[in-house]
Design a protein around this motif. Structure first.
Motif, PDB file in Angstrom:
ATOM      1  N   LEU A 262       0.819  -1.206   0.000  1.00 54.12           N
ATOM      2  CA  LEU A 262       0.000   0.000   0.000  1.00 54.12           C
ATOM      3  C   LEU A 262       0.851   1.253   0.000  1.00 54.12           C
ATOM      4  O   LEU A 262       0.522   2.259  -0.644  1.00 54.12           O
ATOM      5  N   THR A 266       1.346   5.662  -2.232  1.00 52.57           N
ATOM      6  CA  THR A 266       1.246   6.994  -1.628  1.00 52.57           C
ATOM      7  C   THR A 266       1.784   8.096  -2.527  1.00 52.57           C
ATOM      8  O   THR A 266       1.113   9.135  -2.691  1.00 52.57           O
ATOM      9  N   ARG A 290      -7.587  -3.165   1.329  1.00 46.99           N
ATOM     10  CA  ARG A 290      -6.970  -1.961   1.897  1.00 46.99           C
ATOM     11  C   ARG A 290      -6.731  -0.906   0.823  1.00 46.99           C
ATOM     12  O   ARG A 290      -6.966   0.281   1.036  1.00 46.99           O
ATOM     13  N   ALA A 294      -8.270   2.950   0.389  1.00 47.63           N
ATOM     14  CA  ALA A 294      -7.365   4.096   0.247  1.00 47.63           C
ATOM     15  C   ALA A 294      -7.707   4.885  -1.013  1.00 47.63           C
ATOM     16  O   ALA A 294      -7.723   6.124  -1.004  1.00 47.63           O
ATOM     17  N   SER A 297     -11.023   6.828  -0.567  1.00 45.42           N
ATOM     18  CA  SER A 297     -10.902   8.057   0.227  1.00 45.42           C
ATOM     19  C   SER A 297     -10.448   9.237  -0.620  1.00 45.42           C
ATOM     20  O   SER A 297     -10.547  10.391  -0.203  1.00 45.42           O
ATOM     21  N   ARG A 298      -9.960   8.939  -1.829  1.00 41.66           N
ATOM     22  CA  ARG A 298      -9.519   9.982  -2.763  1.00 41.66           C
ATOM     23  C   ARG A 298     -10.421  10.039  -3.991  1.00 41.66           C
ATOM     24  O   ARG A 298     -10.040  10.598  -5.017  1.00 41.66           O
TER      25      ARG A 298
END
Length: 403
Positions: A262, A266, A290, A294, A297-298
């Motif tokens: 993950l 980033t 996961r 992530a 959320s964007r």
């Protein structure tokens, strides 16, 4: 506790314990050469590692994908209750903390993780998609022929067969000759038009360009074709380059299938460098879940690649809010493997068998001859071994294409 598996009752009292790990090797016969711009397997026969996790209650979890480093990882889960899947995933990461989990080792983590999720759903007596919270057993998908070595007639035949199952989106392997790619994308479009008046078309370059090559190449293709996305245009670690590219072309930029962990996403999230977040199915269920959250959320969609390598990811796709479409490369299964699913209406229809629906005929696999002597993903001419001369050839081709 009582659970049902494949119609038979299995008594489980107290904590179940993981007692063993076994590996098998079977093969998949694709019935066609498979590969990408980096190379292809002419025989169409590839190895398929199988990881089996045994328990003291007689249940076995099945994972497909990779058996890399599984012996080194097993102490992290031995004697543990397989229902603690998320915690065991983190224990495996910790097990290889010093040497690092990225790369090939992450494949072993993903396959064990998938076997544990299979076990957890079997213990619950439910298909994995329902255990994970999925409401609809249907997983929308797109057709992907791994088709760099197919001639135009073979290309049309493959995508016509996908259109017969309702697939209206297709991804072409390309990246060396933009005129050829435009022609072949037209073949894919025409074949898929049986399922939709406006098929979605994607082009996968498999990390074969630098930034300037990518901008020039994609711009030329986009003069003729409405691309839904361009996939893996640059090397997997180039977040800055992907960010510049997505601002320079109309197509969405899809990448991530070869990012192992993950944390490697980033820089892409922070740079606004990806429009479609991709996850390699081989990395396992926990990684997919996961990563999906992530990305969500964007406000980004997620798309898993290579579900033929790990059917459990299709189950996970039903349970996340931002799944877009999953790569479907084939309707078959590896030798000795059956999967409780079928293909219809442009996607995957999952079954009700407890677990991820994968059944292994161990006796048949053990008795079968080795059919991968002439092929396998890691042979020198295959797509997983990048040629040292590939970049030079691509620069020359790109110069010629761009004039």
């Amino acid at each position: 506790m009582r659970t049902s598996m494949a119609g038979a009752d299995c008594e489980i009292e107290g904590d179940m314990k993981i007692t063993g790990l076994r590996t098998l090797r079977t093969h998949r016969d694709w019935g066609r050469p498979v590969g990408d711009v980096n190379g292809f397997i002419s025989s169409g026969i590839t190895e398929v590692p199988v990881v089996l996790i045994d328990t003291d209650e007689g249940l076995t979890g099945v994972g497909l994908g990779s058996d890399q480093s599984v012996d080194a990882l097993f102490p992290a889960i031995e004697g543990e209750d397989p229902r603690a899947v998320s915690s065991l995933y983190d224990r495996m990461l910790a097990q290889v903390f010093k040497s690092g989990h990225a790369g090939a080792t992450y494949g072993g983590i993903g396959t064990i993780d998938s076997a544990l999720w299979d076990l957890k759903a079997k213990i619950a007596g439910e298909p994995l998609w329902r255990l994970l919270g999925g409401r609809d057993r249907f997983v929308p998908g797109y057709a992907s022929g791994l088709d760099i070595a197919l001639d135009d007639e073979q290309l049309a035949t493959f995508y016509a067969s996908m259109a017969e199952r309702g697939f209206s989106s297709g991804k072409l392997k390309g990246g060396r000759d933009w005129e050829a790619d435009v022609r072949r994308l037209g073949i894919v479009r025409d074949a898929l038009s049986a399922a939709s008046s406006r098929p979605a078309l994607m082009l996968d370059a498999n990390e074969s360009w630098n930034l300037k090559q990518a901008v020039r190449y994609i711009s030329l293709v986009e003069e003729r074709v409405d691309l839904t996305w361009i996939e893996e245009p640059l090397r997997r670690w180039d977040a800055a380059g992907h960010a510049r590219l997505t601002r320079s072309v109309r197509a969405g930029v899809a990448t991530g299938e070869n990012l192992s962990g993950l944390e490697q996403y980033t820089p892409f999230f922070e740079a606004g460098a990806v429009d479609v977040v991709q996850a390699g199915a081989i990395w396992g269920v926990t990684h997919f879940l996961r990563l999906a959250l992530a990305a969500h959320s964007r406000d980004l969609p997620i798309s898993p690649v290579g579900l033929t390598a790990n059917p459990g990811i299709a189950h996970a796709a039903t349970a996340v809010p931002n799944h877009l479409s999953a790569e479907v490369q084939d309707f078959g299964t590896p030798f000795g493997i059956t999967v409780d699913e079928h293909y219809a209406d442009g996607g995957i229809v999952l079954g009700d068998e407890p677990g991820s629906g994968v059944t292994v005929d161990e006796a048949a696999i053990s008795a079968a001859p080795d059919d991968t002597s002439d092929g396998g993903w890691l042979v020198a001419e295959g797509p997983h071994v990048r040629s040292s001369r590939a970049g030079l050839r691509l620069v020359a081709d790109d110069r010629g294409a761009a004039g």
